[in-house]
Design an enzyme around this catalytic site. Structure first.
Site, PDB file in Angstrom:
ATOM      1  N   ASP A 163       5.303  54.735  68.982  1.00 51.06           N
ATOM      2  CA  ASP A 163       4.715  54.834  70.312  1.00 51.06           C
ATOM      3  C   ASP A 163       5.866  54.765  71.325  1.00 51.06           C
ATOM      4  O   ASP A 163       6.563  55.753  71.540  1.00 51.06           O
ATOM      5  CB  ASP A 163       3.693  53.697  70.447  1.00 51.06           C
ATOM      6  CG  ASP A 163       2.881  53.763  71.717  1.00 51.06           C
ATOM      7  OD1 ASP A 163       2.571  54.869  72.170  1.00 51.06           O
ATOM      8  OD2 ASP A 163       2.554  52.697  72.272  1.00 51.06           O
ATOM      9  N   LEU A 220      10.605  50.419  65.924  1.00 52.83           N
ATOM     10  CA  LEU A 220      11.517  51.010  64.934  1.00 52.83           C
ATOM     11  C   LEU A 220      12.959  50.989  65.410  1.00 52.83           C
ATOM     12  O   LEU A 220      13.885  50.846  64.601  1.00 52.83           O
ATOM     13  CB  LEU A 220      11.072  52.428  64.570  1.00 52.83           C
ATOM     14  CG  LEU A 220       9.887  52.485  63.595  1.00 52.83           C
ATOM     15  CD1 LEU A 220       9.536  53.927  63.250  1.00 52.83           C
ATOM     16  CD2 LEU A 220      10.182  51.706  62.302  1.00 52.83           C
ATOM     17  N   LYS A 235       3.862  59.638  68.581  1.00 51.44           N
ATOM     18  CA  LYS A 235       3.400  60.069  69.912  1.00 51.44           C
ATOM     19  C   LYS A 235       4.640  60.265  70.779  1.00 51.44           C
ATOM     20  O   LYS A 235       5.034  59.367  71.517  1.00 51.44           O
ATOM     21  CB  LYS A 235       2.485  59.000  70.522  1.00 51.44           C
ATOM     22  CG  LYS A 235       1.149  58.864  69.823  1.00 51.44           C
ATOM     23  CD  LYS A 235       0.106  58.174  70.696  1.00 51.44           C
ATOM     24  CE  LYS A 235       0.104  56.694  70.487  1.00 51.44           C
ATOM     25  NZ  LYS A 235      -1.118  56.036  71.024  1.00 51.44           N
TER      26      LYS A 235
HETATM   27  P1  IMP Z   1       6.078  50.870  69.559  1.00 53.43           P
HETATM   28  O1  IMP Z   1       6.965  49.701  69.347  1.00 53.43           O
HETATM   29  O2  IMP Z   1       5.643  51.014  70.996  1.00 53.43           O
HETATM   30  O3  IMP Z   1       6.591  52.172  69.003  1.00 53.43           O
HETATM   31  O4  IMP Z   1       4.716  50.492  68.908  1.00 53.43           O
HETATM   32  C1  IMP Z   1       4.352  50.686  67.662  1.00 53.43           C
HETATM   33  C2  IMP Z   1       3.114  49.857  67.380  1.00 53.43           C
HETATM   34  O5  IMP Z   1       2.119  49.968  68.423  1.00 53.43           O
HETATM   35  C3  IMP Z   1       2.449  50.389  66.151  1.00 53.43           C
HETATM   36  O6  IMP Z   1       2.943  49.768  65.005  1.00 53.43           O
HETATM   37  C4  IMP Z   1       0.987  50.057  66.392  1.00 53.43           C
HETATM   38  O7  IMP Z   1       0.707  48.757  65.907  1.00 53.43           O
HETATM   39  C5  IMP Z   1       0.819  50.059  67.880  1.00 53.43           C
HETATM   40  N1  IMP Z   1       0.178  51.300  68.361  1.00 53.43           N
HETATM   41  C6  IMP Z   1       0.749  52.238  69.129  1.00 53.43           C
HETATM   42  N2  IMP Z   1      -0.090  53.256  69.396  1.00 53.43           N
HETATM   43  C7  IMP Z   1      -1.232  52.963  68.729  1.00 53.43           C
HETATM   44  C8  IMP Z   1      -2.503  53.657  68.592  1.00 53.43           C
HETATM   45  O8  IMP Z   1      -2.756  54.761  69.112  1.00 53.43           O
HETATM   46  N3  IMP Z   1      -3.439  53.040  67.828  1.00 53.43           N
HETATM   47  C9  IMP Z   1      -3.220  51.835  67.219  1.00 53.43           C
HETATM   48  N4  IMP Z   1      -2.052  51.159  67.313  1.00 53.43           N
HETATM   49  C10 IMP Z   1      -1.071  51.714  68.071  1.00 53.43           C
END
Ligand code: IMP
Ligand code: MG
Length: 174
Positions: free
Chosen positions: A101, A106, A129
């Site tokens: 996201d 990561l 995304k």
């Molecule tokens: P990042 O650190 O923002 O890349 O977030 C990743 C985490 O956000 C993922 O492991 C999910 O737990 C959560 N997440 C992000 N987008 C979604 C979604 O559309 N549905 C459910 N969980 C999401």
């Protein structure tokens, strides 16, 4: 409140794509043992299905991170809420995540494993995304790039529900 769940990626497409990723990873890691780290809880369904499609030896470990406080907006600060069981030092680590996201999770984990003295670290996510990215993430394996919509299923939740859906769906709260 009504939760409107609609299929975005059908089960057969998810299964087919995971098999393709398994084949690609098998080719890339020929002669090696993969130290697969599943990021709980979201990646649990994907990681186990993927592992079954990989034809080189695989060790499995699990860790959990959290980046969200009370809100559903990423704080950018990642906390480890469940530690590794196995030492990843000198291993070929493959981090398996549900979705990229903002990229903070990561991005943090890549550095975290490098600091542990791994032989190599690669990143794999079922969903991406790209429109939401805040920091650069060099993922080697992506299942599907999707538009900026909140999705559930195949491990992903909305308020801890819908992880068990065998497909990817959008959820809209009315
Ligand atoms: P990042 O650190 O923002 O890349 O977030 C990743 C985490 O956000 C993922 O492991 C999910 O737990 C959560 N997440 C992000 N987008 C979604 C979604 O559309 N549905 C459910 N969980 C999401
Ligand atoms: Mg997650």
């Amino acid at each position: 409140m009504n939760e409107n769940v609609m299929v975005m990626i059908p089960e057969e497409d998810v299964v087919k794509r995971i098999k393709e990723l398994g084949d690609e990873i098998t080719r890339d890691y020929k002669g090696k043992t993969i130290h697969l780290v599943c990021i709980l809880k979201g990646a649990a369904f994907f990681a186990t299905e993927l592992a079954k499609r990989i034809k080189v030896p695989v060790k499995m470990d699990f860790m959990a991170t959290s980046s969200y406080g009370q809100n559903s907006v990423s704080s950018g600060e990642i906390q480890i809420t469940k530690e590794l069981d196995l030492d990843p030092k000198d291993q070929d680590v493959l981090v398996v995540e549900d979705i990229i996201d903002s990229g903070h999770t990561l991005n943090f984990l890549e550095g975290y494993f490098k600091d542990k003295g791994v032989k190599s670290v690669k990143l794999c996510a079922l969903l991406d995304k790209p429109d939401r990215r805040e920091v650069i993430v060099n993922a080697s394996y992506i299942g599907f790039s999707i538009p900026d919509k909140f999705v559930v299923g195949y491990g992903l939740d909305y308020a801890q529900k819908y992880r068990n859906l065998p497909y990817i769906a959008t959820v809209e709260v009315e």
